[in-house]
Design a protein around this motif. Structure first.
Motif, short mmCIF file in Angstrom:
data_model
loop_
_atom_site.label_atom_id
_atom_site.label_comp_id
_atom_site.label_asym_id
_atom_site.label_seq_id
_atom_site.Cartn_x
_atom_site.Cartn_y
_atom_site.Cartn_z
N LEU A 180 -31.98 40.75 -27.94
CA LEU A 180 -32.10 39.33 -27.57
C LEU A 180 -33.23 39.14 -26.57
O LEU A 180 -33.40 39.94 -25.65
N LEU A 181 -34.00 38.06 -26.76
CA LEU A 181 -34.94 37.60 -25.74
C LEU A 181 -34.65 36.14 -25.45
O LEU A 181 -34.55 35.32 -26.37
N VAL A 182 -34.52 35.80 -24.16
CA VAL A 182 -34.28 34.44 -23.71
C VAL A 182 -35.57 33.93 -23.07
O VAL A 182 -36.18 34.64 -22.26
N ALA A 183 -35.99 32.71 -23.40
CA ALA A 183 -37.27 32.20 -22.90
C ALA A 183 -37.13 30.79 -22.35
O ALA A 183 -36.45 29.95 -22.93
N GLY A 184 -37.83 30.54 -21.22
CA GLY A 184 -37.78 29.21 -20.63
C GLY A 184 -38.94 28.96 -19.68
O GLY A 184 -39.72 29.86 -19.36
N ASP A 185 -39.03 27.68 -19.21
CA ASP A 185 -40.15 27.30 -18.35
C ASP A 185 -39.76 26.40 -17.18
O ASP A 185 -40.60 26.09 -16.34
N SER A 199 -35.30 38.56 -20.61
CA SER A 199 -35.71 37.16 -20.50
C SER A 199 -37.17 37.06 -20.11
O SER A 199 -37.73 37.99 -19.52
N VAL A 200 -37.76 35.92 -20.41
CA VAL A 200 -39.16 35.70 -20.03
C VAL A 200 -39.33 34.32 -19.41
O VAL A 200 -38.84 33.32 -19.92
N ILE A 201 -40.02 34.31 -18.29
CA ILE A 201 -40.53 33.08 -17.69
C ILE A 201 -41.97 32.96 -18.15
O ILE A 201 -42.81 33.80 -17.79
N VAL A 202 -42.27 31.97 -18.99
CA VAL A 202 -43.61 31.87 -19.56
C VAL A 202 -44.63 31.52 -18.48
O VAL A 202 -44.29 30.98 -17.42
N GLY A 203 -45.91 31.82 -18.76
CA GLY A 203 -46.94 31.71 -17.74
C GLY A 203 -47.17 30.31 -17.21
O GLY A 203 -47.67 30.15 -16.08
N ASN A 204 -46.81 29.28 -17.96
CA ASN A 204 -46.98 27.90 -17.53
C ASN A 204 -45.73 27.33 -16.87
O ASN A 204 -45.61 26.11 -16.72
N ALA A 205 -44.80 28.19 -16.46
CA ALA A 205 -43.52 27.72 -15.92
C ALA A 205 -43.70 26.85 -14.68
O ALA A 205 -44.66 26.99 -13.92
N LEU A 209 -39.01 27.40 -11.18
CA LEU A 209 -38.55 28.58 -11.90
C LEU A 209 -39.25 29.83 -11.38
O LEU A 209 -38.66 30.91 -11.32
N LEU A 210 -40.49 29.68 -10.98
CA LEU A 210 -41.23 30.82 -10.44
C LEU A 210 -40.63 31.31 -9.13
O LEU A 210 -40.88 32.45 -8.72
N GLU A 211 -39.84 30.46 -8.49
CA GLU A 211 -39.21 30.84 -7.23
C GLU A 211 -37.97 31.73 -7.42
O GLU A 211 -37.40 32.22 -6.45
N GLN A 212 -37.57 31.93 -8.67
CA GLN A 212 -36.42 32.79 -8.93
C GLN A 212 -36.70 34.22 -8.44
O GLN A 212 -37.82 34.71 -8.56
N PRO A 213 -35.69 34.89 -7.87
CA PRO A 213 -35.90 36.27 -7.41
C PRO A 213 -36.32 37.17 -8.57
O PRO A 213 -35.91 36.97 -9.71
N HIS A 214 -37.15 38.15 -8.26
CA HIS A 214 -37.56 39.11 -9.28
C HIS A 214 -36.37 39.96 -9.69
O HIS A 214 -35.52 40.32 -8.86
N HIS A 215 -36.31 40.28 -10.98
CA HIS A 215 -35.21 41.09 -11.52
C HIS A 215 -35.73 41.88 -12.70
O HIS A 215 -36.58 41.38 -13.46
N PRO A 216 -35.26 43.11 -12.89
CA PRO A 216 -35.78 43.94 -13.99
C PRO A 216 -35.62 43.32 -15.38
O PRO A 216 -36.40 43.63 -16.29
N SER A 217 -34.64 42.45 -15.56
CA SER A 217 -34.42 41.86 -16.88
C SER A 217 -35.29 40.64 -17.13
O SER A 217 -35.32 40.11 -18.24
N ILE A 218 -35.99 40.16 -16.10
CA ILE A 218 -36.81 38.95 -16.23
C ILE A 218 -38.29 39.34 -16.22
O ILE A 218 -38.81 39.85 -15.23
N TYR A 219 -38.95 39.09 -17.33
CA TYR A 219 -40.38 39.37 -17.46
C TYR A 219 -41.15 38.10 -17.14
O TYR A 219 -40.84 37.03 -17.66
N ARG A 220 -42.17 38.22 -16.32
CA ARG A 220 -43.00 37.08 -15.95
C ARG A 220 -44.31 37.17 -16.72
O ARG A 220 -45.17 37.98 -16.37
#
Length: 239
Positions: A180-185, A199-205, A209-220
């Motif tokens: 599974l991959l979850v994606a949002g902005d 999960s991915v925070i897309v580059g135009n987020a 959302l960019l203020e979310q803490p870094h986590h191994p499961s979240i790709y920026r």
């Protein structure tokens, strides 16, 4: 969906949709894989608005369509309403009382949506949002409040939201082993992006959302829109 091996659960506006070239590249990439990618669209749009966007952008019809910030679910080729989910949320939902409270809050403007499974407003001042939250608490209303984009205030039934709706689908179709991959902005995607799934925070987020803490499961992602999804898919799933 019961036999799905690969699954993309994505927001639409600003995530999957926004750049036609990167969208087509992503869809072509999925077509060329030796596996099928099942699609779950998770949007803040209401049902008819989501269908219009799918048609305008020539998007594939999803296996599951989750609308209204996770308060309505439609499944299968005909996108039939998931009645079990709707009945579950209706048990403690009081939209008329919420709207009555909202009318007493200065600076809060109704979005006048053609549905009752969520109550949505505009507010550009965070203080107004906190006044609204306090009034709902004082009235002992059961709710979930999501403030996103610096203006959108969504009041949802308790137990709903994009993340909860996605988890319901994963449980319903026994998809624990699917890739599974979850994606949002935006801020209303935060719940589903922080559940521990790849999960991915897309580059135009948006900044919230960019203020979310870094986590191994979240790709920026550095790429924007569907390009960010494509980038993250290759990061998580190289085979």
């Amino acid at each position: 969906m019961h036999a799905a091996t690969h699954l993309l659960a994505t927001d639409l506006d600003g995530t999957l949709v926004g750049d036609q070239n990167s969208l087509q590249m992503l869809l072509d990439f999925y077509t060329n894989q030796p596996y099928d990618v099942s699609l779950v669209y998770i949007t803040g749009r209401h049902y008819q608005s989501a269908l219009t966007l799918i048609d305008e952008e020539n998007l594939p019809v999803p296996d599951v369509l989750i609308t209204d910030v996770g308060t309505a679910i439609y499944i299968g080729e005909s996108l039939a309403p998931d009645v079990v989910w709707s009945q579950h949320l209706e048990q403690s939902w009081m939209p008329k009382k919420i709207d009555a409270i909202a009318r007493q809050i200065s600076g809060l403007v109704s979005q006048e949506l053609p549905i009752t499974n969520r109550c949505s407003y505009y507010a550009t001042d965070p203080t107004v949002v906190e006044d609204f939250r306090a009034a709902l608490d004082q009235a002992e209303v059961s709710y979930k409040l999501i403030y996103s984009g610096g203006r959108d205030v969504d009041i949802l039934p308790a137990g709903s939201g994009k993340g909860q709706a996605l988890q319901y689908i994963l449980n319903k179709y026994q998809l624990d082993d699917a890739k599974l991959l979850v994606a949002g902005d935006s801020g209303n995607d935060a719940e589903m992006l922080t559940m521990g799934f790849p999960s991915v925070i897309v580059g135009n987020a948006q900044p919230e959302l960019l203020e979310q803490p870094h986590h191994p499961s979240i790709y920026r992602a550095t790429e924007s829109y569907a390009g960010g999804i494509h980038e993250a898919w290759r990061y998580f799933y190289t085979d």
